[in-house]
Design an enzyme around this catalytic site. Structure first.
Site, PDB file in Angstrom:
ATOM      1  N   HIS A 108       2.388   9.857  -2.066  1.00 36.04           N
ATOM      2  CA  HIS A 108       3.176  10.273  -0.905  1.00 36.04           C
ATOM      3  C   HIS A 108       4.263  11.268  -1.298  1.00 36.04           C
ATOM      4  CE1 HIS A 108       6.854   7.809  -1.695  1.00 36.04           C
ATOM      5  NE2 HIS A 108       6.018   6.962  -2.251  1.00 36.04           N
TER       6      HIS A 108
ATOM      7  N   CYS B 277       4.021   2.952  -5.997  1.00 27.81           N
ATOM      8  CA  CYS B 277       3.331   4.111  -5.432  1.00 27.81           C
ATOM      9  C   CYS B 277       3.672   5.360  -6.241  1.00 27.81           C
ATOM     10  CB  CYS B 277       3.704   4.302  -3.968  1.00 27.81           C
ATOM     11  SG  CYS B 277       3.056   3.011  -2.874  1.00 27.81           S
TER      12      CYS B 277
END
Length: 490
Positions: free
Chosen positions: A374, A393
């Site tokens: 992301h 992440c």
């Protein structure tokens, strides 16, 4: 201009449907007759499941004396493949014992020495099953054992570079290793230490240049100064460098023998993402990967879609530890929303926008760890050489160019990613074709000049895996030297 057709997230349609009345149904007919009397049902006799017949193992042809000699010599070279610290000079094997050791070595070279049952759960990259017996039988019958053995190891240049590096670092170990440096070490001592790993060091070269080259090999800021971090890397024992090489060779053995030519690879330890097209690296960018307390898993999957302007549904663990303690008023003032859950609890949502923790783009792929790639509004970390700071992440330095590469095959989406972002809507864009993604943990690799590069072992996986390799070899491999430890255990 044709507009792309992403999927819009909207609650209006769901609310409208929920408010619509259900069409009236006619009453079910009733009977005025008494129910018929029926005999009790006859239960069928239980049927035993079919017996599972395991075929006998494929018989192996008898070995010639020349083949036995070749296989014994080959087995003694196991240390060169990073399967053990050292081989032992023992009595030559023969007969079933030799064939059993050969099959075991073939499996170790093809899919790894460590059994997947002994993996950490977060090591989610699993090798494909491999039965070496059929190919070994064919090689014996055709007298092609050397050719057969050459097909067992990973076909990647990354593995071959580590194998060559292992030879060099074992030579360094066997000739006494290297001296420990301090901030007071003389320039001559520093130069001599650097030259042990870097043959490009010369007596008349500026010392700052040689130090910078070493710092780049270690993934450090190339200041040319012998600071604390540089000293720490130079003073890592050679046994630990060997352990790192062995661990990375093992991870290569977990990789598939063919890779998609178009793929994304993330080196977790180095915090770098590389995009491949036609099996060639075409774009690299800095990333931020999981901190030692929030490790990013090793895995393989496929990116199937991109969410533009994503909201952040805060994971319960983060909400409990980091956000709820701030108090509801603070959270609301910072733009978070507190939403009720069906069970009577609450969860936190950060709406889409420039301040969302996910930035403007999220790349989704299926995995049991709920991790993804992301964007991020926090850009400062990309300038750092210490970028293991996420909750697991992967934050991306340049998400828009990466997204454009992924949608380039769709005429309606190509070149439109920034326009979609500017619309401000939350939209899911399906990719024209899924893109393979590999999250990998490479802490040792050979550079283009063949010189070994190392990264720190932030999760402690190198030493753990090297110890598992050695323990498995001692337990299973009759050629392993049981008296040798590969790395310090502190």
């Amino acid at each position: 201009m044709n507009r792309p057709h992403p999927i819009l997230f909207s609650s209006a349609l769901a609310l409208t449907l929920a408010a619509m009345p259900v069409a009236a149904q006619p009453p079910a007919p009733t009977s005025i007759l008494p129910p018929p009397v029926s005999a009790p049902p006859v239960m069928p006799a239980p049927v035993a499941p079919p017996a599972i017949v395991t075929p006998p193992p494929l018989p192996l042809p008898p070995l010639s004396s020349a083949q036995e000699k070749w296989l014994n010599d080959w087995l003694r070279r196991g240390a060169a493949e990073g399967l053990m610290a050292k081989s032992k000079a023992g009595t030559a094997l023969s007969g079933d014992a030799l064939l059993s050791a050969t099959l075991d070595r073939a499996r170790a070279l093809s899919t790894g020495r460590v059994d997947t049952a002994d993996f950490l759960n977060i090591w989610a990259l699993r090798p494909a099953p491999f039965d070496p017996r059929p190919s070994l039988a064919k090689a014996i019958a055709e007298d092609r054992l050397p050719q057969w053995a050459a097909t067992l190891t990973p076909p990647w240049s990354g593995y071959d570079g580590l194998r060559k590096g292992l030879v060099n670092y074992e030579r360094i170990r066997d000739t006494g290793g290297w001296p420990k440096l301090s901030a007071d070490s003389s320039p001559d001592a520093i130069r001599k230490r650097l030259a042990i790993e870097d043959k490009a060091v010369t007596p008349d070269e500026k010392l700052v240049d040689a130090i910078q080259r070493a710092q780049r090999r270690y993934g450090l800021n190339p200041t040319g100064q012998l600071g604390t971090r540089t000293l720490a890397e130079l003073n890592v024992p050679v046994e630990d460098r060997i352990a790192a090489i062995m661990a990375n060779m093992e991870r290569w053995r977990w990789m598939p023998r063919t890779l998609p030519v178009n793929r994304v690879q993330v080196n977790i330890a180095a915090a770098v993402l590389t995009m491949f097209e036609g099996d060639q690296p075409v774009k690299s960018m800095r990333a931020v990967t999981g901190s030692p307390d929030n490790q990013t898993p090793m895995l393989a999957s496929s990116i199937h879609s991109i969410v533009v302007n994503p909201p952040w549904n805060v994971p319960a663990s983060i909400a409990k530890k980091e956000l709820f303690p701030k108090g509801r008023a603070t959270l609301i003032r910072q733009g978070y929303k507190i939403v009720g859950t069906p069970g009577g609890g609450e969860r936190i949502v950060q709406p889409a926008g420039p301040n969302s923790a996910l930035g403007r783009l999220k790349f989704d792929f299926n995995n049991p760890f709920a991790v993804y790639l992301h964007d991020t509004p926090s850009r400062a970390k990309f300038q750092s050489y210490d970028r293991l700071a996420s909750h697991g992440c992967i934050r991306l330095e340049k998400p828009v160019p990466l997204a454009e590469m992924m949608v380039a095959g769709d005429p309606q989406l190509a070149g439109q990613i920034q326009s979609l972002i500017d619309e401000g809507k939350t939209q899911r864009v399906s990719l024209p074709s899924e893109v393979a993604v590999y999250l990998l943990y490479w802490t040792a690799f050979a550079g283009s000049d063949g010189v070994m590069n190392f990264r720190s072992d932030p999760y402690g996986w190198d030493k753990l895996l090297a110890q598992k390799i050695e323990a498995s070899s001692r337990r299973l491999d009759p050629t392993a030297d049981h008296s040798t430890a590969i790395a310090s255990k502190d």
